[in-house]
Scaffold this motif. Sequence first.
Motif, mmCIF file in Angstrom:
data_model
loop_
_atom_site.group_PDB
_atom_site.id
_atom_site.type_symbol
_atom_site.label_atom_id
_atom_site.label_comp_id
_atom_site.label_asym_id
_atom_site.label_seq_id
_atom_site.Cartn_x
_atom_site.Cartn_y
_atom_site.Cartn_z
ATOM 1 N N ARG A 1 -8.105 8.754 -3.884
ATOM 2 C CA ARG A 1 -7.651 9.379 -2.678
ATOM 3 C C ARG A 1 -8.254 8.831 -1.390
ATOM 4 O O ARG A 1 -7.684 8.148 -0.542
ATOM 5 C CB ARG A 1 -7.480 10.836 -2.807
ATOM 6 C CG ARG A 1 -6.354 11.245 -1.830
ATOM 7 C CD ARG A 1 -6.242 12.918 -2.070
ATOM 8 N NE ARG A 1 -7.474 13.830 -2.431
ATOM 9 C CZ ARG A 1 -7.384 14.312 -3.492
ATOM 10 N NH1 ARG A 1 -6.862 14.201 -4.443
ATOM 11 N NH2 ARG A 1 -8.633 15.320 -3.578
ATOM 12 N N MET A 2 -9.529 8.797 -1.492
ATOM 13 C CA MET A 2 -10.495 8.405 -0.516
ATOM 14 C C MET A 2 -10.301 6.951 -0.244
ATOM 15 O O MET A 2 -10.326 6.464 0.769
ATOM 16 C CB MET A 2 -11.971 8.882 -0.712
ATOM 17 C CG MET A 2 -12.183 10.494 -0.387
ATOM 18 S SD MET A 2 -13.379 11.203 -1.202
ATOM 19 C CE MET A 2 -14.835 10.177 -0.732
ATOM 20 N N ALA A 3 -10.091 6.143 -1.324
ATOM 21 C CA ALA A 3 -9.947 4.594 -1.035
ATOM 22 C C ALA A 3 -8.878 4.215 -0.687
ATOM 23 O O ALA A 3 -8.905 3.349 0.275
ATOM 24 C CB ALA A 3 -10.311 4.315 -2.522
ATOM 25 N N LEU A 4 -7.755 5.098 -0.827
ATOM 26 C CA LEU A 4 -6.609 4.505 -0.393
ATOM 27 C C LEU A 4 -6.445 5.037 1.118
ATOM 28 O O LEU A 4 -6.018 4.279 1.804
ATOM 29 C CB LEU A 4 -5.314 5.288 -1.184
ATOM 30 C CG LEU A 4 -4.826 4.639 -2.177
ATOM 31 C CD1 LEU A 4 -3.603 5.579 -3.127
ATOM 32 C CD2 LEU A 4 -3.665 3.465 -1.504
ATOM 33 N N HIS A 5 -7.091 6.219 1.366
ATOM 34 C CA HIS A 5 -7.110 6.779 2.668
ATOM 35 C C HIS A 5 -7.866 5.766 3.713
ATOM 36 O O HIS A 5 -7.377 5.244 4.813
ATOM 37 C CB HIS A 5 -7.865 7.898 3.005
ATOM 38 C CG HIS A 5 -8.157 8.594 4.331
ATOM 39 N ND1 HIS A 5 -6.966 9.111 4.870
ATOM 40 C CD2 HIS A 5 -9.180 8.515 4.916
ATOM 41 C CE1 HIS A 5 -7.315 9.396 6.284
ATOM 42 N NE2 HIS A 5 -8.833 9.021 6.439
ATOM 43 N N SER A 6 -8.961 5.161 3.290
ATOM 44 C CA SER A 6 -9.672 4.174 4.160
ATOM 45 C C SER A 6 -8.935 2.965 4.067
ATOM 46 O O SER A 6 -9.002 2.032 5.097
ATOM 47 C CB SER A 6 -11.098 4.046 3.700
ATOM 48 O OG SER A 6 -11.365 2.910 2.710
ATOM 49 N N ALA B 1 0.690 -1.255 -0.023
ATOM 50 C CA ALA B 1 0.018 -0.009 0.009
ATOM 51 C C ALA B 1 0.867 1.296 -0.018
ATOM 52 O O ALA B 1 0.664 2.344 -0.699
ATOM 53 C CB ALA B 1 -0.925 -0.014 1.111
ATOM 54 N N ARG B 2 1.913 1.096 0.831
ATOM 55 C CA ARG B 2 2.984 2.302 0.667
ATOM 56 C C ARG B 2 3.401 2.715 -0.524
ATOM 57 O O ARG B 2 3.453 3.575 -1.220
ATOM 58 C CB ARG B 2 3.955 1.928 1.699
ATOM 59 C CG ARG B 2 5.024 2.832 1.720
ATOM 60 C CD ARG B 2 6.627 2.448 2.338
ATOM 61 N NE ARG B 2 6.886 1.261 1.347
ATOM 62 C CZ ARG B 2 7.691 0.526 1.734
ATOM 63 N NH1 ARG B 2 8.244 0.536 3.071
ATOM 64 N NH2 ARG B 2 8.347 -0.349 1.031
ATOM 65 N N ASP B 3 3.916 1.495 -1.274
ATOM 66 C CA ASP B 3 4.549 1.655 -2.641
ATOM 67 C C ASP B 3 3.585 2.115 -3.783
ATOM 68 O O ASP B 3 3.762 2.791 -4.645
ATOM 69 C CB ASP B 3 5.174 0.444 -3.105
ATOM 70 C CG ASP B 3 6.380 -0.017 -2.391
ATOM 71 O OD1 ASP B 3 6.976 0.844 -1.649
ATOM 72 O OD2 ASP B 3 6.786 -0.993 -2.226
ATOM 73 N N ALA B 4 2.281 1.694 -3.494
ATOM 74 C CA ALA B 4 1.228 1.973 -4.305
ATOM 75 C C ALA B 4 0.920 3.682 -4.394
ATOM 76 O O ALA B 4 0.672 4.195 -5.449
ATOM 77 C CB ALA B 4 -0.151 1.216 -4.028
ATOM 78 N N ALA B 5 0.876 3.997 -2.839
ATOM 79 C CA ALA B 5 0.553 5.535 -2.667
ATOM 80 C C ALA B 5 1.713 6.293 -3.460
ATOM 81 O O ALA B 5 1.146 7.290 -3.940
ATOM 82 C CB ALA B 5 0.498 5.844 -1.101
ATOM 83 N N PHE B 6 2.932 5.907 -3.244
ATOM 84 C CA PHE B 6 3.924 6.629 -4.025
ATOM 85 C C PHE B 6 3.801 6.505 -5.426
ATOM 86 O O PHE B 6 3.944 7.662 -6.237
ATOM 87 C CB PHE B 6 5.229 5.907 -3.799
ATOM 88 C CG PHE B 6 6.060 6.553 -2.323
ATOM 89 C CD1 PHE B 6 6.918 7.560 -2.579
ATOM 90 C CD2 PHE B 6 5.764 6.252 -0.897
ATOM 91 C CE1 PHE B 6 7.449 8.221 -1.429
ATOM 92 C CE2 PHE B 6 6.322 6.690 -0.222
ATOM 93 C CZ PHE B 6 7.185 7.730 -0.047
ATOM 94 N N THR B 7 3.313 5.266 -6.137
ATOM 95 C CA THR B 7 3.346 5.532 -7.430
ATOM 96 C C THR B 7 2.059 6.163 -7.941
ATOM 97 O O THR B 7 2.348 6.973 -8.909
ATOM 98 C CB THR B 7 3.198 3.639 -7.879
ATOM 99 O OG1 THR B 7 4.308 2.976 -7.388
ATOM 100 C CG2 THR B 7 3.017 3.668 -9.415
ATOM 101 N N ILE B 8 0.895 6.091 -7.328
ATOM 102 C CA ILE B 8 -0.115 6.883 -7.791
ATOM 103 C C ILE B 8 0.060 7.980 -7.545
ATOM 104 O O ILE B 8 -0.381 9.065 -8.324
ATOM 105 C CB ILE B 8 -1.415 6.238 -6.930
ATOM 106 C CG1 ILE B 8 -1.584 4.940 -7.402
ATOM 107 C CG2 ILE B 8 -2.665 7.154 -7.574
ATOM 108 C CD1 ILE B 8 -2.723 4.112 -6.746
ATOM 109 N N ALA B 9 0.812 8.722 -6.782
ATOM 110 C CA ALA B 9 0.996 10.242 -6.366
ATOM 111 C C ALA B 9 2.214 10.524 -7.329
ATOM 112 O O ALA B 9 2.654 11.647 -7.411
ATOM 113 C CB ALA B 9 1.607 10.386 -5.059
#
Length: 251
Positions: free
Chosen positions: A213-218, A146-154
């Motif tokens: 963003r909301m989906a990742l946050h939850s 999830a951390r790596d996905a957040a970086f990639t999507i950002a």
Amino acid sequence: MTTDELFRAIHEHHGDGEWGAVLDAGTGAHSLTWVSALPARSWKAVTADPAQAAALRKAFCAAGGHGAVESGSWEDPELLSGEVFDVVLADYLLGAMDHCSPYFQDQIFTRLRPCVGGVLYVVGLEPFGRFPDSPGRELLAQIVAARDAAFTIAGERPYREYPKEWVERQLLGAGYEIELSQTFKNVYRDEFVRTQLNVAAAQLQYVPSSALRMALHSHLEGLGERAASNPELQDGVRWGTDYVIAARVRP
Ligand SMILES: C[S@@+](CC[C@H](N)C(=O)[O-])C[C@H]1O[C@@H](n2cnc3c(N)ncnc32)[C@H](O)[C@@H]1O
């Protein structure tokens, strides 16, 4: 994590001799705390992040002290050109390179070679295995993904770790001989989980789609809740290894 054990292993390998001039080739608060406390003649530290360099200078470079922090990338052939150090530390530098200077990993040990007057110590994290085999390891794998996905999507590149064997091959190919190659078992506790989830959450502001963003946050919140009630994590999840390799330039 076993980081202090890693520095102990470096101390042990180094023995009682002089430390001379020391280079922290991929610096951060943790490695610089160790490097700046060594009984060395002088030290220098390099980071690719100018803001981090400024913060580290403030924390570690007292007026008239024997240390300096440089901001720059090893891709730049002028960085520390002509400077030679008795001890060079590459502490989790390799794993961070995909973020800062992708596709340069295969060049880093050749690039550092003119700086290595004595020993190069490479510290790294063995990439996690693909098939976590306990609920605690499974949860850790999901947190890291999830951390790596957040970086990639950002729009950022996440870290990419390399196996010890890959590093050994690169060192031999770059003209070094290996004096020490040691692994250390890792233990992950809730502090690690909190840090990874915070790092991931900090990327959310750069995610362009509000739905994503909301989906990742939850998703991150859910992982945090699962971690808080995971008994294995309370004890510390044993998973994977770190490594220390000591190498010298072949005569
Ligand atoms: C994971 S951090 C290192 C952790 C650090 N040793 C500590 O203990 O806190 C990686 C460091 O390597 C630096 N780095 C990554 N790629 C680099 C490059 N191409 N040139 C110079 N520094 C680089 C980053 O800017 C960062 O300072």
